[in-house]
Design a protein around this motif. Structure first.
Motif, PDB file in Angstrom:
ATOM      1  N   ASN A   1      39.287  98.754  84.237  1.00  0.00           N
ATOM      2  CA  ASN A   1      38.900  99.084  82.867  1.00  0.00           C
ATOM      3  C   ASN A   1      39.203  97.977  81.882  1.00  0.00           C
ATOM      4  O   ASN A   1      38.611  97.941  80.794  1.00  0.00           O
ATOM      5  N   VAL A   2      40.142  97.117  82.250  1.00  0.00           N
ATOM      6  CA  VAL A   2      40.550  96.040  81.351  1.00  0.00           C
ATOM      7  C   VAL A   2      41.142  94.936  82.236  1.00  0.00           C
ATOM      8  O   VAL A   2      41.700  95.227  83.292  1.00  0.00           O
ATOM      9  N   PRO A   3      40.991  93.683  81.835  1.00  0.00           N
ATOM     10  CA  PRO A   3      41.592  92.609  82.629  1.00  0.00           C
ATOM     11  C   PRO A   3      43.088  92.849  82.793  1.00  0.00           C
ATOM     12  O   PRO A   3      43.797  93.045  81.798  1.00  0.00           O
ATOM     13  N   LEU A   4      43.540  92.868  84.052  1.00  0.00           N
ATOM     14  CA  LEU A   4      44.944  93.147  84.332  1.00  0.00           C
ATOM     15  C   LEU A   4      45.575  91.987  85.094  1.00  0.00           C
ATOM     16  O   LEU A   4      45.053  91.542  86.111  1.00  0.00           O
ATOM     17  N   GLY A   5      46.703  91.516  84.581  1.00  0.00           N
ATOM     18  CA  GLY A   5      47.512  90.538  85.316  1.00  0.00           C
ATOM     19  C   GLY A   5      48.739  91.236  85.868  1.00  0.00           C
ATOM     20  O   GLY A   5      49.323  92.097  85.205  1.00  0.00           O
ATOM     21  N   HIS A   6      49.128  90.855  87.050  1.00  0.00           N
ATOM     22  CA  HIS A   6      50.131  91.646  87.767  1.00  0.00           C
ATOM     23  C   HIS A   6      51.015  90.750  88.629  1.00  0.00           C
ATOM     24  O   HIS A   6      50.543  89.766  89.163  1.00  0.00           O
ATOM     25  N   PHE A   7      52.270  91.101  88.769  1.00  0.00           N
ATOM     26  CA  PHE A   7      53.168  90.319  89.625  1.00  0.00           C
ATOM     27  C   PHE A   7      54.369  91.162  90.050  1.00  0.00           C
ATOM     28  O   PHE A   7      54.548  92.286  89.584  1.00  0.00           O
ATOM     29  N   THR A   8      55.170  90.607  90.936  1.00  0.00           N
ATOM     30  CA  THR A   8      56.434  91.250  91.316  1.00  0.00           C
ATOM     31  C   THR A   8      57.578  90.278  91.086  1.00  0.00           C
ATOM     32  O   THR A   8      57.384  89.059  91.073  1.00  0.00           O
ATOM     33  N   THR A   9      58.765  90.821  90.893  1.00  0.00           N
ATOM     34  CA  THR A   9      59.968  89.963  90.884  1.00  0.00           C
ATOM     35  C   THR A   9      60.987  90.537  91.862  1.00  0.00           C
ATOM     36  O   THR A   9      60.876  91.681  92.322  1.00  0.00           O
ATOM     37  N   ALA A  10      61.986  89.728  92.129  1.00  0.00           N
ATOM     38  CA  ALA A  10      62.976  90.057  93.159  1.00  0.00           C
ATOM     39  C   ALA A  10      64.057  90.962  92.581  1.00  0.00           C
ATOM     40  O   ALA A  10      65.118  90.502  92.195  1.00  0.00           O
ATOM     41  N   THR A  11      63.790  92.233  92.543  1.00  0.00           N
ATOM     42  CA  THR A  11      64.795  93.196  92.079  1.00  0.00           C
ATOM     43  C   THR A  11      65.517  93.843  93.253  1.00  0.00           C
ATOM     44  O   THR A  11      66.544  94.485  93.074  1.00  0.00           O
TER      45      THR A  11
ATOM     46  N   GLY B   1      49.252 110.045  88.657  1.00  0.00           N
ATOM     47  CA  GLY B   1      48.121 109.335  88.059  1.00  0.00           C
ATOM     48  C   GLY B   1      48.110 109.333  86.544  1.00  0.00           C
ATOM     49  O   GLY B   1      47.037 109.421  85.917  1.00  0.00           O
ATOM     50  N   GLY B   2      49.263 109.188  85.947  1.00  0.00           N
ATOM     51  CA  GLY B   2      49.352 109.197  84.480  1.00  0.00           C
ATOM     52  C   GLY B   2      48.391 108.233  83.823  1.00  0.00           C
ATOM     53  O   GLY B   2      47.741 108.550  82.809  1.00  0.00           O
ATOM     54  N   LYS B   3      48.259 107.022  84.359  1.00  0.00           N
ATOM     55  CA  LYS B   3      47.407 106.013  83.713  1.00  0.00           C
ATOM     56  C   LYS B   3      45.949 106.459  83.668  1.00  0.00           C
ATOM     57  O   LYS B   3      45.204 106.110  82.766  1.00  0.00           O
ATOM     58  N   ILE B   4      45.547 107.228  84.698  1.00  0.00           N
ATOM     59  CA  ILE B   4      44.145 107.646  84.746  1.00  0.00           C
ATOM     60  C   ILE B   4      43.830 108.576  83.583  1.00  0.00           C
ATOM     61  O   ILE B   4      42.784 108.450  82.930  1.00  0.00           O
TER      62      ILE B   4
ATOM     63  N   GLY C   1      40.977 107.237  76.465  1.00  0.00           N
ATOM     64  CA  GLY C   1      40.503 106.099  75.673  1.00  0.00           C
ATOM     65  C   GLY C   1      41.591 105.124  75.256  1.00  0.00           C
ATOM     66  O   GLY C   1      41.340 104.209  74.458  1.00  0.00           O
ATOM     67  N   LEU C   2      42.758 105.262  75.807  1.00  0.00           N
ATOM     68  CA  LEU C   2      43.889 104.458  75.326  1.00  0.00           C
ATOM     69  C   LEU C   2      43.829 103.005  75.779  1.00  0.00           C
ATOM     70  O   LEU C   2      44.548 102.158  75.257  1.00  0.00           O
ATOM     71  N   PHE C   3      42.996 102.719  76.773  1.00  0.00           N
ATOM     72  CA  PHE C   3      42.870 101.334  77.231  1.00  0.00           C
ATOM     73  C   PHE C   3      41.557 100.707  76.749  1.00  0.00           C
ATOM     74  O   PHE C   3      41.281  99.543  77.027  1.00  0.00           O
ATOM     75  N   ALA C   4      40.771 101.486  75.997  1.00  0.00           N
ATOM     76  CA  ALA C   4      39.406 101.060  75.685  1.00  0.00           C
ATOM     77  C   ALA C   4      39.371  99.807  74.813  1.00  0.00           C
ATOM     78  O   ALA C   4      38.485  98.953  74.964  1.00  0.00           O
ATOM     79  N   ASP C   5      40.312  99.666  73.923  1.00  0.00           N
ATOM     80  CA  ASP C   5      40.267  98.532  72.993  1.00  0.00           C
ATOM     81  C   ASP C   5      41.195  97.391  73.393  1.00  0.00           C
ATOM     82  O   ASP C   5      41.313  96.397  72.671  1.00  0.00           O
ATOM     83  N   ALA C   6      41.872  97.542  74.514  1.00  0.00           N
ATOM     84  CA  ALA C   6      42.792  96.480  74.936  1.00  0.00           C
ATOM     85  C   ALA C   6      42.003  95.286  75.457  1.00  0.00           C
ATOM     86  O   ALA C   6      40.954  95.444  76.093  1.00  0.00           O
ATOM     87  N   ASP C   7      42.496  94.086  75.181  1.00  0.00           N
ATOM     88  CA  ASP C   7      41.808  92.862  75.640  1.00  0.00           C
ATOM     89  C   ASP C   7      42.339  92.403  76.984  1.00  0.00           C
ATOM     90  O   ASP C   7      41.603  91.836  77.792  1.00  0.00           O
TER      91      ASP C   7
END
Lengths: 486, 486, 486, 486
Positions: free
Chosen positions: C391-401, C171-174, C180-186
């Protein structure tokens, strides 16, 4: 004059059913005929409601329906398929043969007056909590109207009423299938009481169930427990294993059980114990694979406890195979038939019932809504109508006989089934059946198309049942506390 | 003349009882008196046997005994301790007060004819499979003989018959203790039908039991299992935990149960389920500690399944506190009383019964043997006589009323209890009681010694029961399929 | 010239995404920049793959990424949030702040060579079976290209790379959120290796888990089992109850566990036992309600076994909150970015891998397909990216690796992650991220719309986590055999 | 002079052993010889204690004992029965052949210093918590003294020391029996460290155990639990059934287990799980019958979970067959040998250890008491000495090497085994063995009588073991966390 009393069809056509041809206006005639008989069949439904009879023992209910159909010119064959209350009633001759199914059995322990508070007529007695009093009567009402319409217009073919007993766990239709009674039918129409008017491509759950009986060795539980072999241990080992099985079956599977015998006396190692277990899944093949594993759990219970296990087959219903063409036919028919409005009294009655329901029911559609589409909702009940659907093209729908939000097998449903609401919903059903059947008699190509759609959905699979072809119906199943179906 | 018909006392004195003084020959008189009434009380026992009545409903049985005692000059007090069939019958006045206990309740479902093949008089009806028809009658027979002897010899004191109902799970004696009916007694003698004549320092099992009722939330098991809370889950979690508890209690502990309600219908999440569980151990304090842990298992079942658990106290019997002095008194009395021989018919009857027993019974002593010693066998049954033994010095024995090898609570025992064998064994019991009681009336120091022995065995401990002091007897317990005791 | 090496965008636009405005052609420039760095970052991904490091111990992997970003002009902050390997790398200044997330931890026990047969580099060692070597590297590649493009075109704002450690259960991101590292991200963009190129509104499973530790009392299992209290009994009672719980939770729930300590020696009543259990559900609120019931099962285990239970919080990841606007942005970006074709060797490699998969994979889309739509597939894994998305708008996807049909956490995935396939899929990811981010920098209104869409989906709900705000990351979790996430 | 240091024999002859002939005074000589070597062998016991070695790996311990016996003129055969540390050491020739058994293996995880507070020499390391360092050394001391006495007096026959490895679960003696090493022995004497000096006709528990391994099918526990088959489910179904079995086996039975493998990762359906289970009962035939039922529970676990179960045989020790004649011989010997007194320091040490024991130990007899009788106490441990006792007449006793109240397999026992107390108790053992053996060499009729008593107790039954005759000893069993015996 009469036509005024018929609720107007809904203009709003919900969903995505594509109408391939215009609705035939002449069909209005059959609605007039339904209206002409509606009051009498409504009274008949009430008569059956007042005398609720359990599966295979619907002597009076079945008799009343047979009598009414005979009086209207139908030829009745009774005592069919080994069941005293199974019958068919036919009019006309030759092809196509269009069937309409009627049920009339009640549920144990659900006696209820026609008031919005829980109040049995007789405590512990049966009650029509699944609305089969309406089911059988509406179908008979439709049959009579269809016959008159066929007669009036010289339509070719045979209209056949199927009086199917013991739907609540007894599987009357399966014995009637085995007896060949559905073999020559071209299409069958059926309906079921519900809380809204709906036609779609939904299905329900296949089920399978029965009694797992464990036989051990009794012994005084304080003086010689080591000499005993506990049948209840067998049950508990089986059920603990079934619980662990839950993680490893498809999540749509249902497995539920009661312990119908958990020992005779606390100071005796139980020599007998019994479980009544039902499993379900939308797909019968998947269910059969799960069932084999349940059986292994039961065998494991016997193995580990050094007891003997015997299984007695109970309920086994296939899930419904939807028919695309008959869904179209019935969607058009229901749109033509129309819903109905609650009177002020009925609205009050429904509102009081809804207050007794735990959850909010505000968003449920009312009886004036007609929800006809090609959706595939997953029903959560089971019915031997599923077995019929694998043997002959079956069209199926529900109408609003219960207050919005009321589910089957509740005292609320039993109250509605004896009320004006039930009888109004029953007329919607009869109108829809009548319009649908006349449509089929008028358009033989539609009957053929229904058969083609049937074959396509079956995709080479064949109907299978655990009910043996030569078996006798379990005439006393409802008295033994055995499984009921839904 | 009559004395000839009395079986001679066994010369062989089995065991290690030390006779501290010679047997008083004058006591022979009381044996003559027993013999004079034996036939009438034998017939009374048969009358009760023919009309078996369940606990707290022994109206006729209790009435017959009361009537016989009244006729013989006893003062009867009835409807005691809240129980319509509890009574005492007294003769004499002042100290010492010597009690003799009689039981008369039957067992459910054990109806049996007086023949050596399993054959109920009425299927499912009660039967005297614990021989209480003999128990109550022999004690009354002894009481009458004792009274006559006291009267003849001018012995001081009071002879009191305790008519104690509902021994089979209803705990009649406990309510009579609570009502103070044993408070002034100096010593009490009791006996129980068995397959041999024995006096020793044995005890039996304390027990405790009752109904664990789980209340959940019903829901359609296929449509909304996640909305249900299964009371049966509560039961199964509790019982799985109880099974694991077995490893961690003293090995003499017994815990046994049945599931008396395992759900209503297999398609409904069970809203109610019920377990009837009994635990036992030779020592009540140990049992109480185990019981707390059983209770935790039940609480855990409720906690984990989100259901509610209610416990209804059932059986709670203390194990017998042996009395060294009264054991001596009764050992001497039995040796004087003597056993009996089977007639040819009785031998045949016993042999046929023994054939129906699984195990070999060849080595069991016959009714002519008198096994009186200071051994401490661990009995495997439970009785509310145990509770009496913690309140007043109690002497206790068995006689051979059943064919050798026949256990209580079997159809074989019920057959014996109605036969000549039973009545012969009953006379041995009455003779032993009568000799013992007269011995006590004659020797006040023995009564005092019995009290001292009682205090020594108690070692400062006091009687405890879970039956509340102000509680009403559970008059309908035997109709509810609740626990019986043995 | 370089552009020739870039795979052409797919013309076929799968799905139903509505393009509200034309794709900006100038964005092609950033693709040229991605291509310029692709080989170097591909080599970096291979370097990380060759040295797989477990969560919070990715010293070398994190270091390599930091170094590359520093060299390219980013300002790096390391040792963040209490985690030695957590870092951010920024370029630019002011708003908007657009984040790109990179992971780089490996999985225990999944060491594997880059060949299509199961063959660990070192048996039992970690391996990149989730492709995080590609994840971190592609995101860094994108960041560098974006920075160059921003620089070249003078685009305003800040591009920030999030180096997020220990996704596999730690859970590193948590912890980074708490710091507070994501607090100012748009807005934040992320991706994950997969077997196909997909953008949609899908989510995954919220999860929660940890260690249930039971403490009992040891005792010799033969000499004094009654003096012991078995911690393993506590475990088994808990787990039996959890199994029964399965029937009564929403069917999409998952509960799975292992027994990490089941006692020390078979002849000692276990004084300690431990369960590692994870539960999941698409909806965190539903999961929390289920979790309370699991906790009751654990408490019941302790209660019934007279042991003590302690819970140590482990994994707790929220399910992804999809962002409608960023899904549109990334759909357009991926359509512009294009997929790729297998070379003959790669096709052969993929085919051999597929042969090792049990099920047929013929119908899986290839790496040339771009499946961008507004479907809402239910993922079956869990990730701390879900927590970011609340906590912040997140866009997400996968690619064929991975070869079509290959799932994460398999040796097949580890093989692909080190192969040419993995590196080609990684470039698709970098191109999509780069195009998406530039799009956002160019269109501040889109950033605002993303925020609005974020608020709408949240619907007033706020992010909750069981990870305490002041807690230290569990730096050694991966060495303790504790839960991993997916 | 030396004789002064010898503790005087107890005058009080506890118990009921009937001395059939006077004690031969000449045997005093052998006590003098024991005394002469006592210090050296005490030091040897300390050396072994300081270097605790697990079963089959007692290389140094076995080597030290062999060396000492060789130096004293014994002929040593080593590497016997497939076990590197098994050996015999013989002196003399011809009949009778009298054996003395010595063990020397330590227990895992029980490292402890020779102080009365829990304090391992090395945490987690093995320790001599069963006192086998004393066992092997005292037996060797006795053997040397016996040889000298035989030599001095020209006594005929052979004295044979059995160096038996791996008693703690490895069953070294069983492999030595299979190798024929006990076939020609006429009688064998053995002893075991304990908290008091005792000779009687007691026995212990037969045991049987091993590993139940379940093999299932792994699957992602969130993504595809229905494709998995849980090996842990197999384990839990088995164990739930074993728990229910407890009620229905004789109450003296013991069944205890740990889960040695409960799955690899909480997000994977366990493909492997393992139980280590031991069962015990005083009687091997009864145990075998129980074992068949345990095996059925395991098979039921596999059946119900669709997994595969494999069983690996572990411990299988028979209970001791007491020998009436050798019990007489050893009773006399111990009475002659005498006990010992604690010094002030030893009393202090013992008192501090006793404070760490939960229960009161005041009433335990001290090391000066000699409790020799014909009682038949039921021991609660198991030993491969039991297997020897079914192959050759075995005499067996304990001496007070541990402070009163200290049980084997505790840190307290390990502390005592390294202390002066242990070495004093060891001398009592050596004296008793030496006196007993010389008695047998002097009286060939006694050896014959021991054989006759042996045959009488066997009563036609033959020794059976599950350890295969051609099997190799499980040399690494102690490293695998497998079962130990006691």
């Amino acid at each position: 004059m009469k036509r005024r009393s018929i609720p107007p069809a809904m203009l709003l056509f919900a969903g995505a059913v594509t109408l391939t041809r215009p609705i035939v206006l002449a069909a209005d005639d059959v609605l007039t005929r339904v209206a002409a008989h509606a009051e009498r069949f409504g009274a008949l439904s009430r008569q059956i409601w007042e005398n609720p009879e359990l599966g295979y023992h619907e002597d009076r209910s079945s008799g009343l329906l047979q009598q009414e159909l005979r009086v209207n010119g139908f030829t009745v064959k009774d005592h069919l398929a080994g069941a005293p209350t199974a019958f068919t009633a036919e009019w006309g001759s030759g092809k196509p043969i269009i069937g309409i199914m009627g049920e009339f059995d009640a549920l144990p322990g659900l006696s209820q007056q026609d008031i919005p508070t829980p109040s049995p007529v007789k405590k512990g007695a049966p009650g029509h909590a699944c609305g089969h009093n309406l089911l059988g009567s509406a179908s008979a009402l439709a049959a009579v109207a269809i016959k008159e319409e066929m007669q009036a217009r010289g339509l070719k073919g045979t209209i056949r009423y199927y009086g199917t007993p013991a739907e609540e766990g007894g599987g009357g239709k399966i014995y009637m299938i085995h007896a060949g009674l559905f073999a020559d039918a071209d299409a069958v129409l059926g309906w079921h009481p519900g809380d809204s008017n709906r036609v779609n491509l939904g299905s329900n759950l296949a089920n399978n169930g029965g009694l797992f009986r464990f036989y051990g060795v009794a012994s005084h539980a304080a003086a010689g427990p080591e000499r005993g072999r506990s049948a209840l241990d067998g049950v508990m080992i089986m059920l603990n294993a079934v619980e662990m099985l839950r993680e490893h079956v498809p999540q749509e599977t249902r497995m539920h059980y009661i312990i119908t015998n958990g020992g005779a006396a606390p100071n005796v190692v139980p020599a007998f114990a019994e479980v009544n277990l039902i499993a379900r899944h939308p797909d019968m093949d998947t269910l059969n694979a799960v069932w084999e594993r349940i059986m292994k759990c039961a065998q494991a219970g016997a193995l580990a406890s050094e007891t003997r296990m015997e299984f007695e087959q109970g309920t086994n219903y296939t899930s419904i195979l939807p028919n695309d063409v008959l869904t179209d036919v019935l969607s058009r028919a229901m749109q033509k038939a129309g819903g109905y409005q609650f009177s002020a009294d009925e609205r009050q009655f429904a509102a009081e019932l809804q207050k007794t329901l735990g959850a909010s029911v505000e968003e449920r559609p009312g009886p004036d809504k007609l929800i006809t589409d090609k959706s595939t909702p997953q029903g959560v009940a089971s019915s031997d109508a599923g077995d019929v659907s694998w043997n002959v093209p079956l069209g199926h729908f529900t109408t609003a006989t219960f207050a919005p939000g009321v589910g089957a097998h509740t005292w609320q449903a039993a109250a509605c089934a004896g009320s004006a609401i039930g009888r109004k919903g029953m007329v919607v059903a009869a109108r829809t059946l009548a319009l649908g059947a006349i449509d089929l008699f008028e358009h033989p190509d539609e009957v053929q198309a229904a058969r083609a759609a049937f074959e396509k959905r079956k995709a080479g699979r064949t109907w299978k049942t655990r009910v043996p072809p030569n078996g006798k119906p379990p005439l006393d199943y409802a008295m033994r506390g055995q499984s009921d179906k839904s």
